[in-house]
Each structure stands twice: as structure tokens, then as C-alpha cells.
Design a protein around this motif. Structure first.
Motif, PDB file in Angstrom:
ATOM      1  N   VAL A   1       0.858  -1.304  -0.034  1.00 58.58           N
ATOM      2  CA  VAL A   1       0.087  -0.105   0.117  1.00 58.58           C
ATOM      3  C   VAL A   1       0.942   1.376   0.098  1.00 58.58           C
ATOM      4  CG1 VAL A   1      -1.490   1.487   1.039  1.00 58.58           C
ATOM      5  CG2 VAL A   1      -2.133  -0.929   0.983  1.00 58.58           C
ATOM      6  N   ILE A   2       1.932   1.185   0.951  1.00 60.17           N
ATOM      7  CA  ILE A   2       2.488   2.600   1.027  1.00 60.17           C
ATOM      8  C   ILE A   2       3.969   2.804   0.234  1.00 60.17           C
ATOM      9  CG2 ILE A   2       1.746   2.948   3.069  1.00 60.17           C
ATOM     10  CD1 ILE A   2       4.171   2.197   4.670  1.00 60.17           C
ATOM     11  N   GLY A   3       4.488   1.477  -0.128  1.00 60.25           N
ATOM     12  CA  GLY A   3       5.701   1.470  -1.044  1.00 60.25           C
ATOM     13  C   GLY A   3       6.898   0.786  -0.118  1.00 60.25           C
ATOM     14  N   ASP A   4       8.004   0.500  -0.819  1.00 56.98           N
ATOM     15  CA  ASP A   4       8.956  -0.398  -0.017  1.00 56.98           C
ATOM     16  C   ASP A   4       9.635   0.886   0.813  1.00 56.98           C
ATOM     17  OD1 ASP A   4       8.476  -2.695  -1.277  1.00 56.98           O
ATOM     18  OD2 ASP A   4      10.578  -2.871  -2.188  1.00 56.98           O
ATOM     19  N   GLN A   5      10.167   2.083   0.249  1.00 57.68           N
ATOM     20  CA  GLN A   5      10.890   3.062   0.792  1.00 57.68           C
ATOM     21  C   GLN A   5      10.122   3.442   2.286  1.00 57.68           C
ATOM     22  OE1 GLN A   5      12.944   5.841  -1.163  1.00 57.68           O
ATOM     23  NE2 GLN A   5      13.464   7.095   0.339  1.00 57.68           N
ATOM     24  N   PRO A   6       8.883   4.054   1.991  1.00 56.60           N
ATOM     25  CA  PRO A   6       8.314   4.421   3.265  1.00 56.60           C
ATOM     26  C   PRO A   6       8.111   3.014   4.337  1.00 56.60           C
ATOM     27  CG  PRO A   6       7.174   5.131   1.332  1.00 56.60           C
ATOM     28  CD  PRO A   6       8.094   4.162   0.913  1.00 56.60           C
ATOM     29  N   PHE A   7       7.816   1.702   3.980  1.00 58.05           N
ATOM     30  CA  PHE A   7       7.638   0.976   4.775  1.00 58.05           C
ATOM     31  C   PHE A   7       8.788   0.364   5.512  1.00 58.05           C
ATOM     32  CE2 PHE A   7       8.058  -3.834   5.648  1.00 58.05           C
ATOM     33  CZ  PHE A   7       6.945  -3.970   6.244  1.00 58.05           C
TER      34      PHE A   7
END
Length: 635
Positions: free
Chosen positions: A417-423
Motif C-alpha cells: 500500500v505505502i511502498g518499499d521505502q516508506p515501509f
């Protein structure tokens, strides 16, 4: 902790029965002048209210344990700071099945009451005020309870006795006086263990010294990091031991110390050596290994899985997944510990997902198998929440399908949902801020929202508090260079009427080329219109297993505009430049999607035109109040 969920309850009952029978066999024997008290299964307190009048900062522990006998003798010295004024009595947690011989302060015996099954009330020499410190000495002995997941257990391996503990969620009180809740970590501990000299003992921290005298083996371990009571571990048997070494990214050389049954050493060496690359991976992926000044290690035991005792995981075998799971707990569960057992997924779901990340990094295709197996297990029942609804049941707290697998998949979906980097940034900030302390789900959500810049309330209401999962019916048709996709959704459980989720789809064209698209599904019956120049031969839903969902995909003719929709609503101009006028839809909600199905704008339709000046040139779809979408062109 990683139980083998399909057999763990059976194993627990087998262990309890074996323990009772072993003790019956042993009661007639003498052992090193230490007394044995009769073991009887007993009730177990399943919720703990810690005494908030004290803050533990050190424990000095001296245990005698002979694995031939189901018993323990201990002299425990808790040191603590008084946190409130006028405190004349404190409470620790300890089963009344164990006998407290004395409580001493500064060489003088002080009064205590041991009652209500688990309450050890200690009268202090006087009334103390906040900030004052004192140390007590508690002498106790007996045959512990074996509640929860086993607490304190006597078993056998290759005809040799072994004693170990598995204390979550409330089992520490079954075998040593402590604060058994999730509010107070002991800043440091010294553990001294004595046993017959044909055995060795493994526990937390680093081995300071060991000696043998008059047939008794003694060892002193020291752990200088904060630790919660259930992560204190002890195992005693005829261990062989060896040490692997890993250089961490900081440059420190970390000893990985292994206490292994002699009959298992050949198999264990391959597994513990392979684990070094996973340790290096975790060390680089998140924050540094949390206990780098001491060690990591394993002690073998007979429980049906593993237990993440701080710096010394107890494991039943040396498989890649089990070792990776227990190692992951050193970050998720040990460094940061769930502040309530209803949030056990923060420990177990995270460790399960890191086990999956290790599969993804080192095992290739097995990560796909891992995801399929987890999904199949979760989807095998239509109900169940990640949030533990009642913490009075150890089986529900450590439910393999919900706390472990669904908790892990919650994180996998959040990553989508939020993407790899933010996760991963959110995971790092969570560990950094809450390190050596406790956290709850709202703490975790806050870090993920900060890292992603998104409001995640709806996601966690659906996937943490809610039960079940969505079931999708995906209809698709292609008319010329227009692809129409209709998404119908129903929920497997009434607690979540609709899951707002981005959907991963993959298109295959006549040349065999594959194109991945992402559609933000915000309401039931949503229709997407996408420009696609090539003829499509196949549409797949979630081909790489990002979502917890069941699905049916059909190529089927359907009307892009349904009865009772927005036929009377008009848009002008079309094509449009900076503004789009909408008639007959005042006070309705609108959502605008780009050609790839990504939400790019939303709001309330007012009398003034919709500002589309920030959109790039191209074809867009506008949807009004859960109705099928219509297209317009932005010049």
C-alpha cells in the motif's frame, strides 16, 4: 516464539503429563540435599497487573537446577526504585505452589504474604518515597507450575533429562518471583546457575565465568540490556557447545554461541552457520543488532518450535525458517516488546514477516511458496482478527493463523500500500524510537503514517481490528483500445463491509508482453477505463501475492455505465484545461483516476468548477459517489 501451530497444544499437554509423571518417579530419590515439592497441575492467572510503585533496575539471580528433578531453588535479589511517595508494601508475581522461605533486607527478615495463587506482597522496613532505592533477597524453592505454553518444563533427549522454560504470556510467575506484565523491563541481570557437573546451563547475556567443584558445575552470566521477565530463559542438560562468529556492519565481531544436544551437533552446525548471512541481512536492513556488546546464540530444547529468549533463542531444530524467525525477534519482540498481549502480532507477525524477507533474500522461489502457504492458511477460515480479542488464552494470543500468519501478511500488504521505502523507513523509526522499551499498535501506526505521509486508520481498522478478507469478482472486456475493468467485492465477515485497497493486476497481450497495473478500488462495482493499444489475451489478479483475498477473474461483456448512475451528470468542457465544470452533482463526492487507475484527485463537488490544473495532459476517469466512472481529456 515460533510454535508448530498444528501440534503445539497437543505437545503442551504431553509435556505437562510427562512432567508430572517424571516427578512421581523422582520423589523417592535424593539429590544433592535439595528438597522437591509435589507437583500438581493448578489454575493459572492469565492477566497481570504490574505493581507501578516500583521500577526494576537490576536482578541478581542464583538458581540450582538438576534436570533429573522437576524442581528449582533460587535466591533472587531484585533491586528497584520506588516511584510513588509513602510506599510501605510492594507486590511481585510468584505462584503459591513455590515456597518462599524468607525475604531479607539489609540482613534482616521482613514480613511477606504469599496468597491469591500468585501474589507475593512484601512489607518494606518503612515507608519509602519516590526516588529511593532498595534491594531485597528472596529465598524460594519447589516444583513450579507448568501453565501457559509450558512455563517450566522437564523433558528428555536421547535418554538424558533436560529442563527449560517457555514463559509467554504469563509463565514467568510460575517459576521465579518477578513483575510478570508488560510495563517494566529490568535494566540488567546477573544469572548464576548451578547443576550437577555432567550438565551445562545456557541463559541470557555473556558467560562471565564457569567452574566445577565437588561435583557441581557453576556458571555466571551477565546481561546489561533491558529485558522483560518472559524473555529470561534457562536450559540445563548435557550440552555440547561451539561458537560461530560474524562481523556486523559496525565492524564488531559478534559471537554466536550454540548449546546443542550432543546427538544434534552435526546437523546444527550447518544451520547455525547458514544463519550468519540472515543475521548480517537483518543487521543491515533495520537498526544494528541490538545486543552487539554481548552475543547471539541458541540453546536446544524440546518444545515444538522456538522461543526468542533475549540473546539466546531456544530452538528445537535448525531449519532455515525457524532460526530466521527467532533471530528476527531480537529486534521485534526483544528490542521492542509489545506493550499488551492484544498486540502480540507486533512480535510474532513481524518475526514471521522477517522470516519471509529472509526467504525472499536468500531462497528465491521459496518466498512465493512461503506466501502461498501463509495465504492458504489465513483464507482457510472466513473470520478472525489480528488483534487478540481476549488475552486470557495463551492459545489465542499465539494463534498461528491470526497472530503469526495474518499479522505477517498485514505487514506485507502495508508494504504494498505505502511502498518499499516508506515501509522500511517506518520500521526503522519504530525500532529506533521504541528501542529497549514497549510499543502498541497505535505506536506502530504513527510511525508508518509519518514515513508514508498517509492516513492509515482505515487500513488498520480493516486489517488489524476487523475480521476476514475480501473476495473479488473481476470482469474485464476490451473495446478497441479501451480496456474496461469492473471490480465487485464482498467481505468474508460482517465486521468489514468494504476493503479500500489498491489492486495489483497483470495484463498479457498477443505478443506475450506483460504489463502490471495498480487500481485504487474505493467502492463496490467500480469500473475502470484504461487506454491500451495492444490486444489483451489474459488478465491476472494479484499474480505475485500481495493481498489477502480470494478472487474470480472473467472476460465478460458488461455495460460500462449502469442503470441509475450518473447519466444526467454532464462535464464540460471536454477536453478541459485547468477547470472541469460538473452539473447535476452538487455536494457529491468525486474521485479522479489516471489512465493507470491511480487516484490523483478527490473532493466534494461545489458550485465552482473542479480545479484540474495540476494534472498532466492525458485521459482521466471521474467517479461520483460510488457510480461507474466517465472519461475526460486533460489538455
Amino acid at each position: 516464539m515460533k510454535p508448530y501451530s498444528s501440534i503445539v497444544i497437543l505437545l503442551i499437554f504431553q509435556v505437562v503429563f510427562t512432567t508430572a509423571q517424571d516427578l512421581k518417579n523422582d520423589l523417592g530419590n535424593e539429590y544433592h540435599c535439595h528438597k522437591v515439592h509435589a507437583f500438581m497441575p493448578t489454575q493459572h492467572r492469565n492477566s497481570i497487573a504490574d505493581d507501578d510503585r516500583i521500577d526494576l533496575y537490576h536482578y541478581d539471580i542464583d538458581w540450582y537446577i538438576d534436570p533429573n528433578f522437576y524442581a528449582i531453588e533460587g535466591i533472587i535479589k531484585p533491586s528497584f526504585t520506588i516511584t510513588k511517595d509513602n510506599v510501605s508494601e510492594i507486590k511481585l508475581d510468584l505462584t503459591t505452589k513455590l515456597k518462599v522461605n524468607s525475604v531479607v533486607h539489609n540482613g534482616l527478615s521482613i514480613a511477606f504474604r504469599h496468597e491469591n495463587g500468585f501474589d507475593l506482597f512484601i512489607s518494606l522496613p518503612r515507608a519509602y518515597d519516590a526516588g529511593e532505592k532498595l534491594t531485597l533477597t528472596i529465598d524460594y524453592e519447589g516444583a513450579p507450575n507448568s501453565g501457559g505454553l509450558g512455563s517450566f518444563t522437564k523433558g528428555m533427549h536421547a535418554g538424558v533429562p533436560v529442563i527449560w522454560n517457555v514463559s509467554p504470556p504469563f509463565g514467568s510467575q510460575d517459576w521465579w518471583p518477578c513483575k510478570n506484565g508488560l510495563t517494566d523491563k529490568i535494566d540488567s541481570i546477573d544469572i548464576r546457575i548451578s547443576c550437577p557437573d555432567k550438565y551445562k546451563a545456557a541463559t541470557n547475556g555473556i558467560l562471565v565465568s564457569e567452574s566445577t567443584k565437588d561435583g557441581v558445575y557453576s556458571c555466571h552470566w551477565k546481561h546489561n540490556y533491558p529485558i522483560v521477565s518472559y524473555l529470561v530463559g534457562v536450559a540445563v542438560t548435557n550440552f555440547d557447545r561451539y561458537t560461530d562468529t560474524l562481523e556486523l556492519k559496525s565492524g564488531k565481531k559478534l559471537p554466536v554461541v550454540n548449546y546443542i544436544y550432543p546427538e544434534s551437533v552435526v546437523n546444527s552446525k550447518a544451520g547455525t552457520k547458514e544463519l550468519l548471512k540472515t543475521l548480517a541481512f537483518y543487521d543491515s536492513l533495520f537498526v544494528d543488532y541490538p545486543y552487539s556488546n554481548e552475543k547471539y546464540g541458541h540453546a536446544q530444547f524440546g518444545f515444538g518450535g522456538g522461543m526468542e529468549h533475549q540473546t539466546m533463542s531456544f530452538v528445537t531444530n535448525f531449519s532455515f525458517g525457524l532460526l530466521a524467525h527467532e533471530l528476527a525477534h531480537q529486534w521485534f519482540g526483544d528490542l521492542v516488546t509489545c506493550g499488551d498481549w492484544e498486540d502480540a502480532w507486533l512480535n510474532e507477525g513481524s518475526a514471521t514477516y522477517l522470516e519471509g524477507l529472509a526467504q525472499e533474500r536468500f531462497k528465491g522461489i521459496s518466498f512465493t511458496t512461503w506466501k502461498i502457504n501463509k495465504r492458504n492458511n489465513i483464507l482457510s477460515s472466513p473470520s478472525g482478527s489480528v488483534k487478540v480479542p481476549t488475552t486470557t488464552s495463551a492459545g489465542r494470543v499465539f494463534d498461528g493463523r491470526l497472530t503469526y500468519d495474518k499479522g505477517a501478511y498485514l505487514q506485507h500488504m502495508l508494504r504494498w500500500v505505502i511502498g518499499d521505502q516508506p515501509f522500511f523507513n517506518g520500521m526503522r523509526s519504530y525500532l529506533q524510537e521504541r528501542q529497549y522499551g514497549f510499543a502498541t499498535t497505535p505506536d506502530f501506526v504513527r510511525h508508518m503514517e509519518t514515513a508514508s505521509g498517509r492516513d492509515l486508520d482505515e487500513f488498520f481498522i480493516d486489517w488489524y481490528e476487523g475480521q476476514g478478507f475480501p473476495e473479488y469478482t473481476i470482469l474485464w472486456q476490451q473495446v478497441g483500445n479501451k480496456l474496461y475493468i469492473k471490480v465487485d467485492q464482498k467481505s468474508s465477515h460482517t465486521s468489514v463491509p468494504f476493503y479500500e485497497m489498491p489492486l495489483p493486476l497483470r495484463l498479457t497481450d498477443t505478443d506475450g508482453d506483460k504489463t502490471s497495473i495498480r487500481l485504487d478500488n474505493d467502492f463496490n462495482g467500480q469500473i475502470f477505463e484504461i487506454d491500451f493499444q495492444k490486444e489483451i489475451t489474459k488478465l491476472e489478479f494479484d499474480p505475485t501475492y500481495w493481498l489477502l483475498a480470494k478472487s474470480t477473474v472473467k472476460k465478460e461483456t458488461f455495460s460500462p455505465v449502469q442503470d441509475g448512475t450518473i447519466d444526467d451528470v454532464t462535464f464540460s468542457p471536454n477536453p478541459a484545461n485547468d477547470y472541469l465544470d460538473v452539473n447535476n452533482a452538487i455536494n457529491n463526492v468525486f474521485i479522479i483516476y489516471d489512465a493507470q487507475g491511480r487516484k490523483v484527485s478527490s473532493g466534494m463537488i461545489e458550485e465552482k468548477p473542479i480545479n484540474i490544473s495540476l494534472l498532466t495532459a492525458g485521459v482521466y476517469s471521474i467517479c461520483i459517489d460510488n457510480q461507474p466512472c466517465k472519461s475526460f481529456v486533460k489538455q
